[in-house]
Motif scaffolding. Structure first.
Motif, PDB file in Angstrom:
ATOM      1  N   VAL A  64      30.127  54.569  46.263  1.00  0.00           N
ATOM      2  CA  VAL A  64      29.325  54.596  47.480  1.00  0.00           C
ATOM      3  C   VAL A  64      28.948  53.149  47.777  1.00  0.00           C
ATOM      4  O   VAL A  64      28.171  52.539  47.054  1.00  0.00           O
ATOM      5  CB  VAL A  64      28.066  55.467  47.317  1.00  0.00           C
ATOM      6  CG1 VAL A  64      27.202  55.404  48.573  1.00  0.00           C
ATOM      7  CG2 VAL A  64      28.453  56.917  47.011  1.00  0.00           C
ATOM      8  N   VAL A  65      29.527  52.604  48.835  1.00  0.00           N
ATOM      9  CA  VAL A  65      29.377  51.187  49.158  1.00  0.00           C
ATOM     10  C   VAL A  65      28.315  51.011  50.232  1.00  0.00           C
ATOM     11  O   VAL A  65      28.438  51.553  51.341  1.00  0.00           O
ATOM     12  CB  VAL A  65      30.711  50.592  49.649  1.00  0.00           C
ATOM     13  CG1 VAL A  65      30.548  49.110  49.972  1.00  0.00           C
ATOM     14  CG2 VAL A  65      31.792  50.792  48.595  1.00  0.00           C
ATOM     15  N   VAL A  66      27.259  50.271  49.913  1.00  0.00           N
ATOM     16  CA  VAL A  66      26.172  50.014  50.863  1.00  0.00           C
ATOM     17  C   VAL A  66      26.577  48.876  51.791  1.00  0.00           C
ATOM     18  O   VAL A  66      27.004  47.812  51.347  1.00  0.00           O
ATOM     19  CB  VAL A  66      24.870  49.644  50.124  1.00  0.00           C
ATOM     20  CG1 VAL A  66      23.760  49.312  51.122  1.00  0.00           C
ATOM     21  CG2 VAL A  66      24.440  50.789  49.215  1.00  0.00           C
ATOM     22  N   GLU A  67      26.449  49.111  53.090  1.00  0.00           N
ATOM     23  CA  GLU A  67      26.814  48.111  54.093  1.00  0.00           C
ATOM     24  C   GLU A  67      25.638  47.885  55.048  1.00  0.00           C
ATOM     25  O   GLU A  67      25.225  48.807  55.749  1.00  0.00           O
ATOM     26  CB  GLU A  67      28.040  48.568  54.880  1.00  0.00           C
ATOM     27  CG  GLU A  67      28.488  47.581  55.948  1.00  0.00           C
ATOM     28  CD  GLU A  67      29.730  48.048  56.689  1.00  0.00           C
ATOM     29  OE1 GLU A  67      30.021  47.482  57.755  1.00  0.00           O
ATOM     30  OE2 GLU A  67      30.383  48.988  56.207  1.00  0.00           O
ATOM     31  N   ASN A  68      25.097  46.673  55.058  1.00  0.00           N
ATOM     32  CA  ASN A  68      23.975  46.349  55.942  1.00  0.00           C
ATOM     33  C   ASN A  68      24.487  45.990  57.337  1.00  0.00           C
ATOM     34  O   ASN A  68      25.301  45.082  57.502  1.00  0.00           O
ATOM     35  CB  ASN A  68      23.172  45.174  55.383  1.00  0.00           C
ATOM     36  CG  ASN A  68      22.496  45.517  54.072  1.00  0.00           C
ATOM     37  OD1 ASN A  68      23.057  45.320  53.000  1.00  0.00           O
ATOM     38  ND2 ASN A  68      21.278  46.032  54.150  1.00  0.00           N
ATOM     39  N   LEU A  69      24.018  46.730  58.334  1.00  0.00           N
ATOM     40  CA  LEU A  69      24.332  46.442  59.734  1.00  0.00           C
ATOM     41  C   LEU A  69      23.022  46.375  60.503  1.00  0.00           C
ATOM     42  O   LEU A  69      22.657  47.293  61.240  1.00  0.00           O
ATOM     43  CB  LEU A  69      25.249  47.522  60.319  1.00  0.00           C
ATOM     44  CG  LEU A  69      26.686  47.564  59.812  1.00  0.00           C
ATOM     45  CD1 LEU A  69      27.442  48.740  60.411  1.00  0.00           C
ATOM     46  CD2 LEU A  69      27.407  46.269  60.160  1.00  0.00           C
ATOM     47  N   ALA A  70      22.297  45.292  60.301  1.00  0.00           N
ATOM     48  CA  ALA A  70      20.971  45.155  60.895  1.00  0.00           C
ATOM     49  C   ALA A  70      21.077  44.778  62.367  1.00  0.00           C
ATOM     50  O   ALA A  70      22.061  44.187  62.805  1.00  0.00           O
ATOM     51  CB  ALA A  70      20.170  44.098  60.139  1.00  0.00           C
ATOM     52  N   GLY A  71      20.025  45.120  63.120  1.00  0.00           N
ATOM     53  CA  GLY A  71      19.946  44.671  64.503  1.00  0.00           C
ATOM     54  C   GLY A  71      19.489  45.756  65.448  1.00  0.00           C
ATOM     55  O   GLY A  71      19.763  46.940  65.260  1.00  0.00           O
TER      56      GLY A  71
END
Length: 317
Positions: A64-71
């Motif tokens: 399970v790969v955590v991917e930050n897509l902030a904004g």
């Protein structure tokens, strides 16, 4: 001898290999699962994701790969989610901001209810009313008295208009009968720095993010917004205990998938989350971070989202 038509058809189907097979168990053997976090590293959502993602991966026998897509108040991450194929390989963690955004952004690139599949509510993240350690206000009563004496003189910071930290302040003003000046920031770290240096006088912050600053004497906690006292800041009263009638505000964090996710995949993910959050390792880590575990079924979480959309609209109006 006359054959039963149903028996004859079934016999033919078996002979041709067409008989209905037992439903295959859902597996995630194809590729890693993408877990979108629509906020920056170190945020409450990010801390939550990185606490349970490894255990969830072990349970599903897939990374399970955590991917930050902030904004854009979490909008960027959700926009990415709703475009994904509904196969269980793309998930997202969302916060209460998801329920606020429809009231703040009339042209959202998705429908906050129709374009998602709720998987489970996961935790609530109680907030603490914090002031600088050098503040003259030792109790919540002293803060309220000062705010009533000089309306709008006290500044309180939040992570932006309509965020949970902002709505907590709006609700506080309403319930306590005070007026303060709202100072929106672009992120939580700047709020904490400005609060420590007394650039702002008050902030509503996640217990999970500032408990160490409070314990270390950099900040002073006055009360928590939850219905019960915090396990990691047990000396602080709730707002109700401190005399602010009918004040409970507990932002939630949960998991969603794209719309039209098959029920068997949804249920497999929810059951896995439930099992993972019941393990002693994950449970202890989350409690030390200040989270309260509230894992729910998909239907209940869907009702929570809709209820908060309606309540946020009324509060912001």
């Amino acid at each position: 001898m006359r054959l039963n038509p149903s028996f004859f058809l079934l016999t033919c189907a078996v002979a041709l290999g067409l008989a209905p097979a037992a439903q295959a168990e859902v597996s995630f053997s194809e590729r890693p699962i993408r877990l979108i976090v629509p906020s920056s590293p170190g945020s409450g959502l990010d801390n939550l994701a990185r606490t349970f993602a490894p255990s969830m991966g072990q349970a599903l026998k897939q990374s399970v790969v955590v991917e930050n897509l902030a904004g854009a108040s979490n909008i960027s991450g959700t926009r990415e989610l709703v475009r994904a194929k509904p196969d269980g390989y793309t998930l997202e963690l969302i916060s209460s901001n998801h329920a606020v955004n429809p009231s703040l952004h009339k042209n959202l690139p998705y429908d906050s209810v129709k374009d998602i599949t709720p998987i489970s509510n996961l935790v609530t993240s109680p907030l603490v009313i914090a002031v600088p350690n050098t503040s003259p206000y030792k109790t919540l009563d002293e803060l309220i008295a000062a705010a009533r004496k000089e309306p709008k003189r006290l500044n309180y910071g939040s992570a932006g208009v309509g965020t949970a930290l902002h709505l907590a302040g709006v609700l506080f003003e309403k319930r306590a009968g005070v007026q303060m000046t709202h100072i929106p920031y672009k992120g939580g770290n700047t709020i904490v720095n400005d609060l420590v240096s007394n650039q702002i006088q008050v902030a509503f912050l996640a217990v999970a993010s500032v408990s160490e600053q409070i314990k270390g004497g950099m900040l002073r906690g006055l009360a928590v917004t939850s219905s019960k006292r915090s396990q990691i800041l047990p000396d602080l009263p709730t707002l109700i205990e401190a005399g602010v009638t009918d004040y409970v505000y507990e932002p939630w964090l949960g998991m969603i998938a794209p719309a039209n996710l098959p029920d068997d995949i949804r249920d497999k993910l929810q059951a896995t989350v439930k099992d993972v959050f019941a393990t002693a390792e994950v449970k202890d880590k989350l409690e030390r971070l200040g989270f309260n575990i509230v894992v729910s079924d998909p239907q209940t979480f869907g009702k929570t989202i809709q209820k908060d959309i309606d309540e946020s609209a009324a509060l912001l109006k």
